[in-house]
Design an enzyme around this catalytic site. Sequence first.
Site, short mmCIF file in Angstrom:
data_model
loop_
_atom_site.label_atom_id
_atom_site.label_comp_id
_atom_site.label_asym_id
_atom_site.label_seq_id
_atom_site.Cartn_x
_atom_site.Cartn_y
_atom_site.Cartn_z
N THR A 12 55.83 3.03 21.82
CA THR A 12 57.20 2.65 21.48
C THR A 12 57.77 1.60 22.44
O THR A 12 58.22 0.53 22.01
CB THR A 12 58.11 3.90 21.50
OG1 THR A 12 57.49 4.89 20.70
CG2 THR A 12 59.50 3.60 21.01
N GLU A 130 63.10 1.08 36.81
CA GLU A 130 64.49 1.19 36.34
C GLU A 130 64.60 2.03 35.08
O GLU A 130 65.55 2.80 34.89
CB GLU A 130 65.05 -0.22 36.07
CG GLU A 130 66.44 -0.27 35.50
CD GLU A 130 67.49 0.27 36.45
OE1 GLU A 130 67.76 -0.36 37.47
OE2 GLU A 130 68.06 1.34 36.16
N GLY A 135 66.98 5.28 30.43
CA GLY A 135 66.39 4.18 29.66
C GLY A 135 67.06 2.82 29.77
O GLY A 135 66.70 2.00 30.61
N ILE A 137 70.22 2.08 30.54
CA ILE A 137 71.37 1.91 31.45
C ILE A 137 70.83 1.47 32.82
O ILE A 137 70.03 2.18 33.42
CB ILE A 137 72.17 3.23 31.63
CG1 ILE A 137 72.52 3.85 30.28
CG2 ILE A 137 73.42 2.98 32.46
CD1 ILE A 137 73.22 5.21 30.39
N GLU A 191 60.59 16.18 20.24
CA GLU A 191 59.16 16.32 19.96
C GLU A 191 58.91 17.70 19.36
O GLU A 191 59.78 18.58 19.39
CB GLU A 191 58.38 16.16 21.26
CG GLU A 191 58.50 14.75 21.80
CD GLU A 191 57.78 14.58 23.14
OE1 GLU A 191 56.84 15.34 23.40
OE2 GLU A 191 58.18 13.69 23.88
N LYS A 206 65.07 13.31 36.15
CA LYS A 206 65.98 12.18 36.41
C LYS A 206 66.88 12.50 37.62
O LYS A 206 67.22 11.60 38.40
CB LYS A 206 66.80 11.88 35.16
CG LYS A 206 65.90 11.34 34.04
CD LYS A 206 66.55 11.41 32.68
CE LYS A 206 65.63 10.92 31.59
NZ LYS A 206 66.11 11.22 30.24
N GLY A 303 65.05 4.63 23.40
CA GLY A 303 64.93 3.65 22.31
C GLY A 303 64.08 2.49 22.76
O GLY A 303 64.04 2.14 23.95
N1 LIG Z 1 60.75 6.06 24.31
C1 LIG Z 1 61.81 5.90 25.07
O1 LIG Z 1 62.89 5.64 24.57
C2 LIG Z 1 61.70 6.03 26.56
C3 LIG Z 1 62.88 5.97 27.34
C4 LIG Z 1 62.78 6.02 28.74
C5 LIG Z 1 61.52 6.18 29.32
N2 LIG Z 1 60.41 6.29 28.52
C6 LIG Z 1 59.11 6.45 29.18
O2 LIG Z 1 58.30 5.34 28.82
C7 LIG Z 1 56.95 5.76 28.76
C8 LIG Z 1 56.37 5.37 27.41
O3 LIG Z 1 57.13 6.04 26.41
P1 LIG Z 1 56.90 5.72 24.85
O4 LIG Z 1 58.05 6.35 24.16
O5 LIG Z 1 56.62 4.30 24.65
O6 LIG Z 1 55.61 6.59 24.59
P2 LIG Z 1 54.60 6.47 23.34
O7 LIG Z 1 55.27 5.86 22.16
O8 LIG Z 1 53.95 7.80 23.19
O9 LIG Z 1 53.53 5.41 23.88
C9 LIG Z 1 52.56 5.71 24.82
C10 LIG Z 1 51.31 5.00 24.35
O10 LIG Z 1 50.32 5.09 25.39
C11 LIG Z 1 49.11 5.49 24.76
N3 LIG Z 1 48.25 6.14 25.71
C12 LIG Z 1 48.30 7.40 26.19
N4 LIG Z 1 47.28 7.62 27.04
C13 LIG Z 1 46.58 6.48 27.09
C14 LIG Z 1 45.40 6.10 27.77
N5 LIG Z 1 44.74 6.94 28.56
N6 LIG Z 1 44.93 4.85 27.60
C15 LIG Z 1 45.56 3.97 26.77
N7 LIG Z 1 46.66 4.28 26.07
C16 LIG Z 1 47.17 5.53 26.25
C17 LIG Z 1 49.52 6.41 23.65
O11 LIG Z 1 48.49 6.57 22.71
P3 LIG Z 1 48.48 7.94 21.81
O12 LIG Z 1 49.73 7.90 20.99
O13 LIG Z 1 47.22 7.79 21.03
O14 LIG Z 1 48.48 9.08 22.79
C18 LIG Z 1 50.73 5.65 23.08
O15 LIG Z 1 50.34 4.66 22.20
C19 LIG Z 1 56.95 7.25 29.06
O16 LIG Z 1 56.71 7.45 30.42
C20 LIG Z 1 58.37 7.67 28.72
O17 LIG Z 1 58.78 8.81 29.42
C21 LIG Z 1 60.46 6.21 27.17
#
Ligand SMILES: NC(=O)c1ccc[n+]([C@@H]2O[C@H](COP(=O)([O-])OP(=O)(O)OC[C@H]3O[C@@H](n4cnc5c(N)ncnc54)[C@H](OP(=O)(O)O)[C@@H]3O)[C@@H](O)[C@H]2O)c1
Length: 428
Positions: A12, A130, A135, A137, A191, A206, A303
């Site tokens: 994402t 950051e 996220g 902010i 989730e 956090k 997001g």
């Molecule tokens: N989404 C938000 O709004 C948000 C906000 C603040 C912080 N964050 C942080 O940002 C980070 C990413 O979040 P996200 O929402 O983007 O997560 P996500 O959509 O689940 O994306 C993570 C990606 O990394 C892949 N992945 C996992 N293990 C891997 C590996 N060993 N090698 C290669 N690719 C791998 C996953 O593949 P699979 O799906 O196949 O496992 C997935 O495509 C997290 O730490 C989250 O806490 C997210």
Amino acid sequence: MAIKIGLLGFGTVASGIPFLLKENGDKITAAAKDEFVIAKVLVKDDDEKNRLLAAGHDYHFVTNVDDIVKDPEIDIVVELMGRIEPAKTFITKALEAGKHVVSANKDLIATHGKDIIGLAKDKGLAFYYEAAVAGGIPVLRTLANSLTSDKVTRILGVLNGTSNFMMTKMVDEGWTYEDALKTAQELGYAESDPTNDVEGIDAAYKAVILSQFGFGMTIDFEDVSHQGISTITPDDVAVAQELGYVIKLVGDVRETDSGISAQVSPTFLPKEHPLASVNGVMNAVFVESIGIGESMYYGPGAGQKPTATSVVADIIRIGRRIVDGNVGKSFNEFSRPTQLANPADVKSGYYFSLTVPDKKGQILRLAEIFNGEDVSFSQVLQQRGDGQKAQIVIVTHALSLTQLENVKAKLKAQSDFTLLNSFKVLGD
Ligand SMILES: NC(=O)c1ccc[n+]([C@@H]2O[C@H](COP(=O)([O-])OP(=O)(O)OC[C@H]3O[C@@H](n4cnc5c(N)ncnc54)[C@H](OP(=O)(O)O)[C@@H]3O)[C@@H](O)[C@H]2O)c1
């Protein structure tokens, strides 16, 4: 010569980065004094690589992290996979190989941040994150830079969008916890295993990071007490409203005379408190300090685009420092020895909801218990009983965590009393 980025993960948040680099490229290049190029992207396997290529993502996808960390052309590794492992190993490898690192991984930073930050410092590399708190902010950089001259005394935050969405539905529309969770899952906010969001664990991660930026102290995750929203009943919500409060899951980090305390708990906020109007999936961080007084930083806590915006801001900051030749400055330079607060110094008002026998004299018994611990009532509400049991709600003036435990133990010792819930009340 462009600055080369290696992305770890293309989910994402990561897939929002190309949008910003394209749509805001001129400003980004001007700010960094150089261009950024996504040189390689790590994905899990060939199936994922082929799927992304077929979907039109024209990147050099790799499935072995060494192809990124051992590539001498890559300057910045951006970890956006989430979870502890293999993210921790990959970030460590990247730093050991001399790469600057950006991450949004609050779980990892809150639990293993000390080691990673220490390694980055030893190597003279940047490790910026950051997006890990709230996220979109920009609160960490604000605390680290804009509030350097100020002394922060307390940080209160609505730090988890999922639980805040659920609480908003429970408060505004009278939904049960179960209905709110089901809808949050249907909308993709929660989730299938919502534990981290609803039990306050995500907000506690956090709070750990905020304690470092606000107070210069690294509180261990285990020292952040966290209570989630799963036990809140429609009755609690209704009573809160009747008494002039809104219940929210609030992170609370503050410095007392003896040290720092960090808690995440359902909290009764007075309706006029700025955090009380933070609704839905929005987040906010409310800072109390001796200079500014009160300030609040509000916005989307998650997001794709909001979070990618914070990630790219970190990338730009590192890029600019690479160009200027002064890269390696710590994200947060405020550091003092960590001192945990004595529970006797951590004080708040509290709400107690309990059932008692439906007969005369019960308020007196309760008053004796609370008086015995030197705790006074600020509000008492008695609901009509059914002849057997009656419900009583008490809101106290400020009491310490020590007094709270003592009162709870004494209430539990009364076999005909049942303590249904007790929550923190702000503003007393
Ligand atoms: N989404 C938000 O709004 C948000 C906000 C603040 C912080 N964050 C942080 O940002 C980070 C990413 O979040 P996200 O929402 O983007 O997560 P996500 O959509 O689940 O994306 C993570 C990606 O990394 C892949 N992945 C996992 N293990 C891997 C590996 N060993 N090698 C290669 N690719 C791998 C996953 O593949 P699979 O799906 O196949 O496992 C997935 O495509 C997290 O730490 C989250 O806490 C997210």
